[in-house]
Design a protein around this motif. Structure first.
Motif, PDB file in Angstrom:
ATOM      1  N   LYS A 179     -15.496  22.196  -8.414  1.00  0.00           N
ATOM      2  CA  LYS A 179     -16.399  22.964  -7.625  1.00  0.00           C
ATOM      3  C   LYS A 179     -16.706  22.064  -6.524  1.00  0.00           C
ATOM      4  N   ASP A 180     -16.509  20.735  -6.415  1.00  0.00           N
ATOM      5  CA  ASP A 180     -16.948  19.917  -5.152  1.00  0.00           C
ATOM      6  C   ASP A 180     -15.779  19.648  -4.322  1.00  0.00           C
ATOM      7  N   GLY A 181     -14.495  20.159  -4.821  1.00  0.00           N
ATOM      8  CA  GLY A 181     -13.439  19.884  -4.196  1.00  0.00           C
ATOM      9  C   GLY A 181     -12.537  18.680  -4.483  1.00  0.00           C
ATOM     10  N   ASN A 182     -12.825  18.108  -5.777  1.00  0.00           N
ATOM     11  CA  ASN A 182     -12.126  16.986  -6.238  1.00  0.00           C
ATOM     12  C   ASN A 182     -10.850  17.520  -7.063  1.00  0.00           C
ATOM     13  N   HIS A 183      -9.721  17.023  -6.624  1.00  0.00           N
ATOM     14  CA  HIS A 183      -8.529  17.398  -7.015  1.00  0.00           C
ATOM     15  C   HIS A 183      -7.295  16.375  -7.662  1.00  0.00           C
ATOM     16  N   ALA A 184      -8.043  15.959  -8.673  1.00  0.00           N
ATOM     17  CA  ALA A 184      -7.295  14.710  -9.505  1.00  0.00           C
ATOM     18  C   ALA A 184      -6.869  13.580  -8.374  1.00  0.00           C
ATOM     19  N   ASP A 185      -7.567  13.478  -7.311  1.00  0.00           N
ATOM     20  CA  ASP A 185      -7.167  12.448  -6.360  1.00  0.00           C
ATOM     21  C   ASP A 185      -6.962  11.136  -6.855  1.00  0.00           C
ATOM     22  N   THR A 186      -7.722  10.630  -7.701  1.00  0.00           N
ATOM     23  CA  THR A 186      -7.656   9.147  -8.314  1.00  0.00           C
ATOM     24  C   THR A 186      -6.152   9.108  -9.249  1.00  0.00           C
ATOM     25  N   PHE A 187      -5.855  10.313  -9.875  1.00  0.00           N
ATOM     26  CA  PHE A 187      -4.578  10.321 -10.532  1.00  0.00           C
ATOM     27  C   PHE A 187      -3.514   9.961  -9.879  1.00  0.00           C
ATOM     28  N   ASP A 188      -3.514  10.782  -8.479  1.00  0.00           N
ATOM     29  CA  ASP A 188      -2.479  10.577  -7.623  1.00  0.00           C
ATOM     30  C   ASP A 188      -2.667   9.309  -7.017  1.00  0.00           C
ATOM     31  N   SER A 189      -3.614   8.744  -6.637  1.00  0.00           N
ATOM     32  CA  SER A 189      -3.717   7.212  -6.020  1.00  0.00           C
ATOM     33  C   SER A 189      -3.250   6.041  -6.995  1.00  0.00           C
ATOM     34  N   LEU A 205       0.867  -1.083  -0.002  1.00  0.00           N
ATOM     35  CA  LEU A 205       0.092  -0.034   0.080  1.00  0.00           C
ATOM     36  C   LEU A 205       0.970   1.053   0.043  1.00  0.00           C
ATOM     37  N   VAL A 206       0.916   1.962  -0.975  1.00  0.00           N
ATOM     38  CA  VAL A 206       1.840   3.075  -1.263  1.00  0.00           C
ATOM     39  C   VAL A 206       0.815   4.353  -0.873  1.00  0.00           C
ATOM     40  N   VAL A 207       1.201   5.031   0.246  1.00  0.00           N
ATOM     41  CA  VAL A 207       0.525   6.143   0.859  1.00  0.00           C
ATOM     42  C   VAL A 207       1.240   7.674   0.591  1.00  0.00           C
ATOM     43  N   ASP A 208       0.574   8.550  -0.301  1.00  0.00           N
ATOM     44  CA  ASP A 208       1.269   9.670  -0.380  1.00  0.00           C
ATOM     45  C   ASP A 208       1.361  10.335   0.822  1.00  0.00           C
ATOM     46  N   LYS A 209       2.601  10.484   1.230  1.00  0.00           N
ATOM     47  CA  LYS A 209       2.870  11.368   2.568  1.00  0.00           C
ATOM     48  C   LYS A 209       3.312  12.646   2.283  1.00  0.00           C
ATOM     49  N   SER A 210       3.360  13.289   0.949  1.00  0.00           N
ATOM     50  CA  SER A 210       3.446  14.598   0.655  1.00  0.00           C
ATOM     51  C   SER A 210       3.187  15.629   1.932  1.00  0.00           C
ATOM     52  N   ASN A 211       1.843  15.555   2.036  1.00  0.00           N
ATOM     53  CA  ASN A 211       1.116  16.411   2.858  1.00  0.00           C
ATOM     54  C   ASN A 211       0.382  15.813   4.374  1.00  0.00           C
ATOM     55  N   GLU A 212       0.737  14.379   4.150  1.00  0.00           N
ATOM     56  CA  GLU A 212       0.032  13.739   5.443  1.00  0.00           C
ATOM     57  C   GLU A 212       0.700  12.546   5.923  1.00  0.00           C
ATOM     58  N   GLU A 225      -1.170  -6.719   7.757  1.00  0.00           N
ATOM     59  CA  GLU A 225      -2.065  -6.938   6.771  1.00  0.00           C
ATOM     60  C   GLU A 225      -1.069  -6.729   5.373  1.00  0.00           C
ATOM     61  N   ILE A 226      -0.373  -5.671   5.361  1.00  0.00           N
ATOM     62  CA  ILE A 226      -0.003  -5.254   3.987  1.00  0.00           C
ATOM     63  C   ILE A 226       1.506  -4.550   4.235  1.00  0.00           C
ATOM     64  N   ARG A 227       2.433  -4.405   3.397  1.00  0.00           N
ATOM     65  CA  ARG A 227       3.422  -3.396   3.564  1.00  0.00           C
ATOM     66  C   ARG A 227       2.920  -2.046   3.144  1.00  0.00           C
ATOM     67  N   VAL A 228       3.348  -1.222   4.054  1.00  0.00           N
ATOM     68  CA  VAL A 228       2.689   0.272   3.719  1.00  0.00           C
ATOM     69  C   VAL A 228       4.204   0.962   3.493  1.00  0.00           C
ATOM     70  N   ILE A 229       4.101   1.864   2.314  1.00  0.00           N
ATOM     71  CA  ILE A 229       5.336   2.392   1.935  1.00  0.00           C
ATOM     72  C   ILE A 229       4.835   3.954   1.835  1.00  0.00           C
ATOM     73  N   GLY A 230       5.420   4.936   2.377  1.00  0.00           N
ATOM     74  CA  GLY A 230       5.333   6.186   2.394  1.00  0.00           C
ATOM     75  C   GLY A 230       5.831   6.904   1.308  1.00  0.00           C
ATOM     76  N   PHE A 231       5.019   7.546   0.351  1.00  0.00           N
ATOM     77  CA  PHE A 231       5.603   8.071  -0.904  1.00  0.00           C
ATOM     78  C   PHE A 231       5.717   9.523  -0.675  1.00  0.00           C
ATOM     79  N   ALA A 232       6.819  10.332  -0.637  1.00  0.00           N
ATOM     80  CA  ALA A 232       7.185  11.648  -0.609  1.00  0.00           C
ATOM     81  C   ALA A 232       7.336  12.407  -1.861  1.00  0.00           C
ATOM     82  N   GLY A 233       6.413  12.841  -2.581  1.00  0.00           N
ATOM     83  CA  GLY A 233       6.455  13.576  -3.625  1.00  0.00           C
ATOM     84  C   GLY A 233       7.396  14.567  -3.676  1.00  0.00           C
ATOM     85  N   ASN A 234       7.910  14.931  -2.918  1.00  0.00           N
ATOM     86  CA  ASN A 234       8.772  16.458  -3.175  1.00  0.00           C
ATOM     87  C   ASN A 234      10.320  15.786  -2.964  1.00  0.00           C
TER      88      ASN A 234
END
Length: 182
Positions: free
Chosen positions: A172-182, A85-92, A106-115
């Protein structure tokens, strides 16, 4: 039964063929006074193609709910096929570290730092740009099979290139290409 269990029936996994399965998670944050959703993509590598078998997004501030959704999605996947499970940790970073602790069995969790700086195709760039370029290239080459759906297509189309970088303004709904990032 929780609402997400109704919205994500365990039968989604009937599409899995027995390939390696990785999950990508873009954790929600607030952009320009709007909360954008978290997004989870389950991708399976099978016969040289990467299939996006499940793409979901949701809004919650509750870490327990996020963990429950991930566990629900993982449940029908045999542990031997779960790669990461790769988690975008740039802001989180907090969420990524918490999930690593909570899901360790359950699964190996990898933090991904985009910066972070990386070398991609011989050029120095940030990791987020490199990952976005690799993803776009694989899509263009037909190596990624995406589910159909207007909402998914529209979310991906929020991404715009600005030179080598990728940018996105929330809709307008706050979507931010989140599916592109995940």
């Amino acid at each position: 039964m929780s609402n997400y269990e109704t919205l994500i029936p365990s039968t989604w996994a009937e599409h899995l063929k027995g390939g390696k399965v990785c999950l990508g998670l873009d954790v929600a944050s607030t952009i320009e006074d709007k909360s954008n959703p978290s997004s989870l993509t389950v991708m399976e590598q099978w016969e040289g193609v990467y299939y996006e078998r499940l793409v979901v997004r949701w809004k919650t501030e509750d870490m327990d709910v996020m963990e429950s959704i991930i566990r629900h999605v993982l449940k029908p996947i045999a542990k031997s096929y779960r790669k990461a499970l790769v988690v975008d940790k740039s802001n989180e970073k907090f969420a990524a570290n918490k999930l690593r602790q909570r899901l360790s069995g359950e699964i190996r969790v990898i933090g991904f730092a985009g910066n972070n700086n990386v070398i991609y195709e011989g050029e120095k760039t940030d990791a987020k740009t490199a990952m976005g370029s690799a993803y776009c290239g694989a899509l263009e080459d037909g190596l990624i099979a995406m589910p159909s759906g207007k909402w998914l297509r529209d979310d991906h189309r929020l991404v715009k290139r600005n030179g080598a970088k990728f940018e996105c303004k929330p809709d307008k709904d706050g979507n931010h290409a989140d599916t592109f990032d995940s």
